[in-house]
Design a protein around this motif. Structure first.
Motif, PDB file in Angstrom:
ATOM      1  N   PRO A 428       0.804  -1.227   0.000  1.00 15.79           N
ATOM      2  CA  PRO A 428       0.000   0.000   0.000  1.00 15.79           C
ATOM      3  C   PRO A 428       0.837   1.278   0.000  1.00 15.79           C
ATOM      4  N   PHE A 429       2.106   1.160   0.385  1.00 13.10           N
ATOM      5  CA  PHE A 429       2.957   2.341   0.498  1.00 13.10           C
ATOM      6  C   PHE A 429       4.005   2.426  -0.605  1.00 13.10           C
ATOM      7  N   GLU A 430       4.001   1.487  -1.517  1.00 17.12           N
ATOM      8  CA  GLU A 430       5.013   1.458  -2.559  1.00 17.12           C
ATOM      9  C   GLU A 430       4.477   1.856  -3.929  1.00 17.12           C
ATOM     10  N   SER A 431       3.184   2.128  -4.032  1.00 17.55           N
ATOM     11  CA  SER A 431       2.587   2.507  -5.313  1.00 17.55           C
ATOM     12  C   SER A 431       2.851   3.979  -5.600  1.00 17.55           C
ATOM     13  N   PRO A 432       2.818   4.377  -6.874  1.00 17.72           N
ATOM     14  CA  PRO A 432       2.979   5.803  -7.209  1.00 17.72           C
ATOM     15  C   PRO A 432       1.922   6.672  -6.544  1.00 17.72           C
ATOM     16  N   GLN A 433       0.714   6.137  -6.390  1.00 22.46           N
ATOM     17  CA  GLN A 433      -0.350   6.912  -5.762  1.00 22.46           C
ATOM     18  C   GLN A 433      -0.017   7.220  -4.306  1.00 22.46           C
ATOM     19  N   ALA A 434       0.623   6.242  -3.638  1.00 29.00           N
ATOM     20  CA  ALA A 434       0.951   6.444  -2.232  1.00 29.00           C
ATOM     21  C   ALA A 434       1.977   7.559  -2.051  1.00 29.00           C
ATOM     22  N   GLN A 435       2.834   7.734  -3.044  1.00 33.20           N
ATOM     23  CA  GLN A 435       3.866   8.765  -2.921  1.00 33.20           C
ATOM     24  C   GLN A 435       3.265  10.171  -2.892  1.00 33.20           C
ATOM     25  N   THR A 436       2.056  10.308  -3.422  1.00 30.43           N
ATOM     26  CA  THR A 436       1.416  11.628  -3.383  1.00 30.43           C
ATOM     27  C   THR A 436       0.981  12.001  -1.964  1.00 30.43           C
ATOM     28  N   LEU A 437       0.982  11.031  -1.078  1.00 28.18           N
ATOM     29  CA  LEU A 437       0.595  11.283   0.310  1.00 28.18           C
ATOM     30  C   LEU A 437       1.766  11.759   1.161  1.00 28.18           C
ATOM     31  N   THR A 438       2.946  11.771   0.592  1.00 28.41           N
ATOM     32  CA  THR A 438       4.153  12.096   1.352  1.00 28.41           C
ATOM     33  C   THR A 438       4.524  13.570   1.199  1.00 28.41           C
ATOM     34  N   PHE A 463      16.845   8.223  10.572  1.00 28.70           N
ATOM     35  CA  PHE A 463      17.115   9.653  10.662  1.00 28.70           C
ATOM     36  C   PHE A 463      15.861  10.506  10.486  1.00 28.70           C
ATOM     37  N   MET A 464      14.693   9.844  10.452  1.00 27.04           N
ATOM     38  CA  MET A 464      13.401  10.526  10.381  1.00 27.04           C
ATOM     39  C   MET A 464      13.249  11.383   9.123  1.00 27.04           C
ATOM     40  N   ASP A 465      13.878  11.000   8.029  1.00 29.74           N
ATOM     41  CA  ASP A 465      13.803  11.815   6.813  1.00 29.74           C
ATOM     42  C   ASP A 465      13.288  11.028   5.609  1.00 29.74           C
ATOM     43  N   SER A 466      12.660   9.870   5.833  1.00 32.86           N
ATOM     44  CA  SER A 466      12.108   9.083   4.731  1.00 32.86           C
ATOM     45  C   SER A 466      10.743   9.633   4.337  1.00 32.86           C
ATOM     46  N   PRO A 467      10.252   9.352   3.128  1.00 33.28           N
ATOM     47  CA  PRO A 467       8.926   9.837   2.713  1.00 33.28           C
ATOM     48  C   PRO A 467       7.832   9.443   3.695  1.00 33.28           C
TER      49      PRO A 467
END
Length: 512
Positions: A428-438, A463-467
């Motif tokens: 659920p977090f690896e799709s292109p659509q999910a990246q729009t939530l970041t 380091f708390m800097d991931s999408p």
């Protein structure tokens, strides 16, 4: 190189490649390249920190919200409890974007070094058989396919044993003797930086051998032993510096910062028993570990040890071989001082002693089978020789095929989705659509197990800097405080029972 040696070399090379291929299949199809055991989560976390050139990071404001098993928070910093050897090696694979790839390469190397070591002690035929037994061992494959440290320490064990034998049996004119001395010392030292108790167990037989050489050996051999010991000791001493860098106290074992009772030895305050870890507890743990792993050794049910007694008798006069034979027993004895056993991936604390079992089994099988009789012998003698060779070979081949076709697939199949962890949880977090939530702070509301959050946390950066930054829900007030702290991120509430659905607030039933 003789024709038979050349053939053995080619066969061993092919078996080593097969070993790497089988490990790749286990990594991708069984474990799916993600952690399942708590140890794996910690190793991967440490490796990601080291991949950035650091050894620790500032603790988050809510450590319980960003839980990572066996990663401790101490004096304002967060770091893993494990020694640096394996995380440092794993960090190289992390930089290449393929953490699971390192154990695949190491598995192939371990199989090749098994061939080299057993061939050196006996014959190339024994070496090929030992390599084959290693490559298809369920015990070997289930650990090699994981993110655990054992395959790396097995590699170091084999490299050390092979270099030691080369150094202590070679003449003064031996080529590359200086390089082999360096290899022996570095391998043992790195083993101590990877699995200290394992290093003690591995070193014990060689320590005794070294003392005998110092007392009775020639001057050149004594000099080499002292150099190996100096190199190994110097590298191993870095563990004290590592603990100082993490905690400010060189003698503070980070293990005890997670569980105060997680120490080696006997007595009150060690382990979970009310009277502490005691010798009778060690005996029970040892029997349980050996019983749990007896089938996993070669996949022959409870008879995986079948040829080991024969191998002991056949190799009894091979004095150099006793160093390798002793490794398994030495590790079992060493881990008797540790309060807990291992069984999920077999008795993995004894993993580096696998070489003892493969060596003795290959010697036992070949000793029982004997050689094919010469045509110059009388017919009756030839017939008995053929029957003996055919009978033992047939039984051995039948056992090997039974493992490959029945035991190995069934045993590995049991480990798929171990503890409910699967790669499907990440989709659920690896799709292109999910990246729009970041960039997003994802508050995970656990339903059944912390691994519902744990598997997702592998997408988070230390380091708390991931999408995506995942946290465990700790109640409305704590969640709200975190949302405010990470106000530059979108906040989503996630429930594993409704994947692909991202809530802007807790579900109604969980609202205050």
């Amino acid at each position: 190189m003789k024709a038979d040696s050349r053939l053995a070399f080619i066969l061993a090379l092919g078996i080593s490649l097969l070993s790497g291929g089988l490990t790749l299949a286990v990594t991708q199809n069984i474990f799916e390249g993600i952690p399942h055991l708590e140890d794996e989560y910690a190793y991967l976390w440490e490796a990601r920190v080291m991949a950035r050139g650091e050894i620790k990071v500032p603790s988050p404001s809510c450590p319980r919200c960003f839980l990572v098993p066996f990663v401790v928070d101490y004096q304002g910093f967060r770091f893993g409890k494990y020694p640096p050897g394996w995380p440092a090696a794993l960090s190289l694979a992390v930089r290449l974007g393929n953490p699971g790839g390192l154990n695949i390469l190491l598995a192939a190397w371990c199989t090749w070094l098994t061939f080299r070591l057993v061939s050196k002690l006996t014959t190339p035929v024994h070496g090929v058989l030992a390599a084959l037994l290693t490559a298809i061992s369920p015990f070997f494959l289930m650990n090699a396919g994981s993110l655990l440290s054992h395959t790396f320490s097995f590699f170091l064990t084999l490299a050390f044993a092979l270099a030691w034998l080369d150094v202590t049996t070679a003449s003064s004119s031996s080529r590359y003797s200086g390089l082999k001395i360096l290899l022996a010392g570095l391998s043992l030292g790195l083993l101590a930086l990877t699995r200290p108790l394992t290093a003690l167990g591995i070193a014990a037989p060689f320590f005794v051998h070294g003392i005998l050489i110092l007392l009775h050996g020639p001057a050149l051999a004594r000099q080499r032993i002292l150099i190996i010991g100096t190199i190994a000791g110097s590298v191993a001493s870095l563990l004290v510096l590592w603990q100082y860098a993490l905690t400010g106290n060189p003698w503070l074992n980070p293990y005890t910062l997670w569980w105060p009772y997680d120490r080696v030895g006997f007595g009150p305050g060690i382990g979970l028993h009310s009277d502490g870890h005691q010798p009778h507890h060690a005996w029970v743990n040892t029997l349980f570990s050996l019983r749990a792993g007896s089938s996993d050794l070669f996949g022959w049910g409870q008879t995986s040890w079948l040829f080991i007694p024969v191998g002991l008798v056949a190799a009894r006069k091979n004095r150099p071989a006793w160093l390798v034979i002793a490794l398994g027993a030495s590790l079992i004895l060493a881990y008797g001082f540790y309060w807990i056993g291992a069984w999920v991936f077999g008795p993995r604390y004894y993993y580096e002693g696998l070489i003892s079992a493969t060596f003795l089994t290959s010697v036992g099988i070949i000793s029982l089978a004997g050689r094919l009789p010469s045509f110059t012998l009388p017919f009756k003698q030839r017939l008995m020789g053929y029957l003996r060779f055919g009978f033992v070979s047939g039984i051995s081949m039948g056992l090997i095929l039974a493992n490959v076709w029945f035991y190995l697939p069934a045993r590995l199949g049991q480990l798929h989705g171990l503890y409910g962890a699967t790669r499907a949880q990440l989709t659920p977090f690896e799709s292109p659509q999910a990246q729009t939530l970041t960039p997003a702070l994802v508050i995970v509301h656990i339903g059944k197990s912390w691994r519902e959050y744990g598997t997702l946390s592998t997408l988070s950066s230390p380091f708390m800097d991931s999408p995506f930054l995942f946290t465990i829900s700790r109640g409305f007030e704590t969640d709200a405080a975190l949302s405010q702290e990470f106000s530059q991120r979108k906040t989503w509430h996630y429930y594993p029972d409704t994947p692909y659905v991202f809530y802007t607030a807790p579900r109604v039933s969980e609202s205050p």
